[in-house]
Design a protein around this motif. Structure first.
Motif, mmCIF file in Angstrom:
data_model
loop_
_atom_site.group_PDB
_atom_site.id
_atom_site.type_symbol
_atom_site.label_atom_id
_atom_site.label_comp_id
_atom_site.label_asym_id
_atom_site.label_seq_id
_atom_site.Cartn_x
_atom_site.Cartn_y
_atom_site.Cartn_z
ATOM 1 N N ILE A 202 0.837 -1.192 0.000
ATOM 2 C CA ILE A 202 0.000 0.000 0.000
ATOM 3 C C ILE A 202 0.877 1.249 0.000
ATOM 4 O O ILE A 202 1.753 1.410 0.854
ATOM 5 N N LEU A 203 0.614 2.119 -0.979
ATOM 6 C CA LEU A 203 1.255 3.424 -1.065
ATOM 7 C C LEU A 203 0.360 4.448 -0.372
ATOM 8 O O LEU A 203 -0.828 4.207 -0.165
ATOM 9 N N ASP A 204 0.929 5.594 -0.032
ATOM 10 C CA ASP A 204 0.125 6.642 0.590
ATOM 11 C C ASP A 204 -0.809 7.301 -0.423
ATOM 12 O O ASP A 204 -0.917 6.853 -1.568
ATOM 13 N N GLY A 205 -1.475 8.365 -0.008
ATOM 14 C CA GLY A 205 -2.441 9.048 -0.866
ATOM 15 C C GLY A 205 -1.987 10.429 -1.263
ATOM 16 O O GLY A 205 -0.791 10.724 -1.315
ATOM 17 N N SER A 206 -2.944 11.299 -1.527
ATOM 18 C CA SER A 206 -2.656 12.644 -2.015
ATOM 19 C C SER A 206 -1.986 13.496 -0.940
ATOM 20 O O SER A 206 -2.406 13.507 0.224
ATOM 21 N N TRP A 207 -0.962 14.217 -1.353
ATOM 22 C CA TRP A 207 -0.344 15.210 -0.474
ATOM 23 C C TRP A 207 -0.995 16.570 -0.685
ATOM 24 O O TRP A 207 -1.207 17.328 0.262
ATOM 25 N N GLY A 208 -1.330 16.882 -1.919
ATOM 26 C CA GLY A 208 -1.896 18.189 -2.218
ATOM 27 C C GLY A 208 -3.165 18.478 -1.452
ATOM 28 O O GLY A 208 -3.322 19.554 -0.855
ATOM 29 N N VAL A 209 -4.085 17.507 -1.432
ATOM 30 C CA VAL A 209 -5.365 17.756 -0.777
ATOM 31 C C VAL A 209 -5.185 17.913 0.733
ATOM 32 O O VAL A 209 -5.865 18.733 1.374
ATOM 33 N N MET A 210 -4.244 17.170 1.311
ATOM 34 C CA MET A 210 -4.032 17.262 2.749
ATOM 35 C C MET A 210 -3.347 18.578 3.139
ATOM 36 O O MET A 210 -3.649 19.156 4.185
ATOM 37 N N ILE A 211 -2.446 19.046 2.292
ATOM 38 C CA ILE A 211 -1.802 20.334 2.560
ATOM 39 C C ILE A 211 -2.812 21.470 2.395
ATOM 40 O O ILE A 211 -2.846 22.414 3.195
ATOM 41 N N GLN A 212 -3.671 21.373 1.378
ATOM 42 C CA GLN A 212 -4.688 22.405 1.171
ATOM 43 C C GLN A 212 -5.614 22.530 2.372
ATOM 44 O O GLN A 212 -6.034 23.627 2.739
ATOM 45 N N ARG A 213 -5.896 21.396 2.998
ATOM 46 C CA ARG A 213 -6.798 21.414 4.153
ATOM 47 C C ARG A 213 -6.208 22.167 5.343
ATOM 48 O O ARG A 213 -6.946 22.536 6.263
ATOM 49 N N ARG A 214 -4.906 22.381 5.345
ATOM 50 C CA ARG A 214 -4.273 23.107 6.447
ATOM 51 C C ARG A 214 -4.543 24.608 6.377
ATOM 52 O O ARG A 214 -4.317 25.315 7.361
ATOM 53 N N GLY A 215 -4.997 25.097 5.241
ATOM 54 C CA GLY A 215 -5.273 26.519 5.110
ATOM 55 C C GLY A 215 -4.053 27.392 5.354
ATOM 56 O O GLY A 215 -4.135 28.425 6.033
ATOM 57 N N LEU A 216 -2.938 26.998 4.787
ATOM 58 C CA LEU A 216 -1.683 27.696 5.048
ATOM 59 C C LEU A 216 -1.647 29.072 4.390
ATOM 60 O O LEU A 216 -2.236 29.295 3.339
ATOM 61 N N ALA A 217 -0.907 29.959 5.019
ATOM 62 C CA ALA A 217 -0.737 31.319 4.509
ATOM 63 C C ALA A 217 0.618 31.450 3.822
ATOM 64 O O ALA A 217 1.479 30.564 3.938
ATOM 65 N N GLU A 218 0.815 32.558 3.149
ATOM 66 C CA GLU A 218 2.086 32.817 2.478
ATOM 67 C C GLU A 218 3.262 32.690 3.444
ATOM 68 O O GLU A 218 4.321 32.163 3.082
ATOM 69 N N ALA A 219 3.070 33.125 4.674
ATOM 70 C CA ALA A 219 4.160 33.077 5.662
ATOM 71 C C ALA A 219 4.607 31.651 5.946
ATOM 72 O O ALA A 219 5.787 31.413 6.260
ATOM 73 N N ASP A 220 3.694 30.686 5.856
ATOM 74 C CA ASP A 220 4.068 29.282 6.090
ATOM 75 C C ASP A 220 5.027 28.798 5.022
ATOM 76 O O ASP A 220 5.939 28.014 5.310
ATOM 77 N N PHE A 221 4.825 29.241 3.808
ATOM 78 C CA PHE A 221 5.682 28.809 2.706
ATOM 79 C C PHE A 221 7.024 29.545 2.727
ATOM 80 O O PHE A 221 8.044 28.978 2.344
ATOM 81 N N ARG A 222 7.026 30.775 3.196
ATOM 82 C CA ARG A 222 8.267 31.550 3.222
ATOM 83 C C ARG A 222 9.170 31.155 4.392
ATOM 84 O O ARG A 222 10.384 31.029 4.226
ATOM 85 N N GLY A 223 8.573 30.978 5.561
ATOM 86 C CA GLY A 223 9.387 30.740 6.743
ATOM 87 C C GLY A 223 10.368 31.891 6.944
ATOM 88 O O GLY A 223 10.221 32.984 6.386
ATOM 89 N N GLU A 224 11.411 31.651 7.716
ATOM 90 C CA GLU A 224 12.447 32.669 7.905
ATOM 91 C C GLU A 224 13.406 32.708 6.724
ATOM 92 O O GLU A 224 13.860 33.779 6.305
ATOM 93 N N ARG A 225 13.689 31.540 6.183
ATOM 94 C CA ARG A 225 14.702 31.459 5.139
ATOM 95 C C ARG A 225 14.317 32.238 3.886
ATOM 96 O O ARG A 225 15.164 32.869 3.244
ATOM 97 N N PHE A 226 13.038 32.214 3.526
ATOM 98 C CA PHE A 226 12.604 32.843 2.278
ATOM 99 C C PHE A 226 11.700 34.046 2.532
ATOM 100 O O PHE A 226 10.898 34.423 1.678
#
Length: 354
Positions: free
Chosen positions: A21-45
């Motif tokens: 058994i392989l895992d499932g979708s990553w995109g749909v699970m990440i979308q459900r987190r409702g992340l903001a731009e700051a989550d993607f940037r972090g400190e590094r970016f």
């Protein structure tokens, strides 16, 4: 602590015993987190001049807690194999976000996060070891198709550029500790060949050989890849790599994918893998097929003896994977067919000379 070769031996042994058994979708699970731009940037970016929201791969560096949790969710649901969160982690794809310089770090950290999760779960349940597949996705540049309708020979990239992009990715994934490479959602077989060459060249340079899993995509009811190949032609084009597994994912739900998986099961002398979407998207681009519906169809595939590995693609959640794992538990994996030797070639169609 097990070695890489120990894990590969365990993976092959498990594949002989049961449907993996392989895992499932990553995109749909990440979308459900409702992340903001700051989550993607972090400190590094933080000072990036380009919007990074939507670049899920960068979360390996900026929100590793989310990525580690998703690995845990899928392993808890019954997955034997979880993919690294590196689907678009090549310099060519990351150029859209001006993050070419972060590619090596994304792949290294993505592999390390998955490795740590797999090792934790393997320690919990030694009778069910967990494995890591290094995700190598398609590019937004194609070698087989023109980029200009008025110029059939026009290309936005060369084979060497595609090869170099994949080489950087597979080297980092290897060094990060993946158990196998998964070249997935293949729309262009020539791009896939560049990835295969990058992997095989690592072996020639003395790196530990790792199994290769190749997963194409049938884009519509025509039964062909985006670059025009039938399923059999696609297999003939990549079988020289002697992959651990070959299969299909994405684009179609289980109902429409079944005849193409059955065809692969007939012709491929290796494991056959399938991870369809949760049906086809609705008018809003969302997937309505429930876990029980997906599991029911994949259970029939297993009972028909046409698959060795099952999982989910777009729209599938840990609950989908849990239902699939429960549905096929105890069912026998597909037996590899014996095919008479023949010269098998391919363009858009397959050609066989006995």
């Amino acid at each position: 602590m097990t070695t890489g070769q120990d894990r590969i031996a365990a993976l092959k042994a498990a594949a002989r015993e049961r449907i993996l058994i392989l895992d499932g979708s990553w995109g749909v699970m990440i979308q459900r987190r409702g992340l903001a731009e700051a989550d993607f940037r972090g400190e590094r970016f933080a000072d990036s001049k380009v919007q990074l929201k939507g670049d899920n791969d960068i979360l390996c560096l900026t929100r590793p807690d989310i990525i580690a949790d998703l690995h845990d969710q899928y392993f808890a649901a019954g997955a034997d194999i979880s993919e690294t969160n590196t689907f678009s982690a090549t310099s060519i794809a990351q150029a859209d976000y001006a993050l070419q310089g972060a590619v090596r770090d994304i792949n290294l950290e993505g592999a390390r996060l998955a490795r740590a999760a797999a090792d934790r779960w393997s320690a919990k349940t030694p009778q069910k070891p967990r494995f890591v597949a290094g995700s190598i996705g398609p590019l937004n540049r194609m070698l087989s198709m023109s980029s200009d309708v008025n110029d059939p020979g026009a290309r936005l990239v060369t084979f060497d550029q595609v090869y170099d992009a994949y080489r950087e990715q597979v080297l980092a994934l290897h060094q990060g500790g993946v158990d196998l490479f998964l070249i997935e959602t293949i729309t262009d077989t020539l791009n896939c060949k560049a990835a295969i060459k990058a992997i095989l060249d690592l072996q020639d340079e003395g790196y530990e050989p790792l199994p290769i899993w190749i997963s194409g995509t049938i884009t519509d009811r025509s039964g062909r890849t985006l670059s025009g190949q039938t399923v059999e032609a696609f297999w003939n084009s990549v079988r020289h790599a002697r992959p651990f597994a070959v299969g299909l994912n994405c684009a179609l739900g289980a109902e429409l994918m079944r005849p193409h998986i059955a065809e692969l099961a007939r012709i491929a002398d290796t494991l056959v893998a399938a991870y369809p979407n949760a049906g086809l998207p609705n008018a809003m681009g969302e997937y309505d097929e429930g876990p029980d519906e997906t599991a029911c169809m994949l259970e029939e595939w297993a009972k028909s003896g046409i698959v060795n590995i099952l999982g989910g693609c777009c729209g599938t959640t840990p609950d989908h994977i849990r239902h699939v794992a429960d549905a096929v538990r105890g069912l026998q994996p597909r037996q590899l067919p014996e095919r008479a030797p023949a010269m098998r070639l391919a363009g858009l169609e397959a050609f066989e000379l006995a």
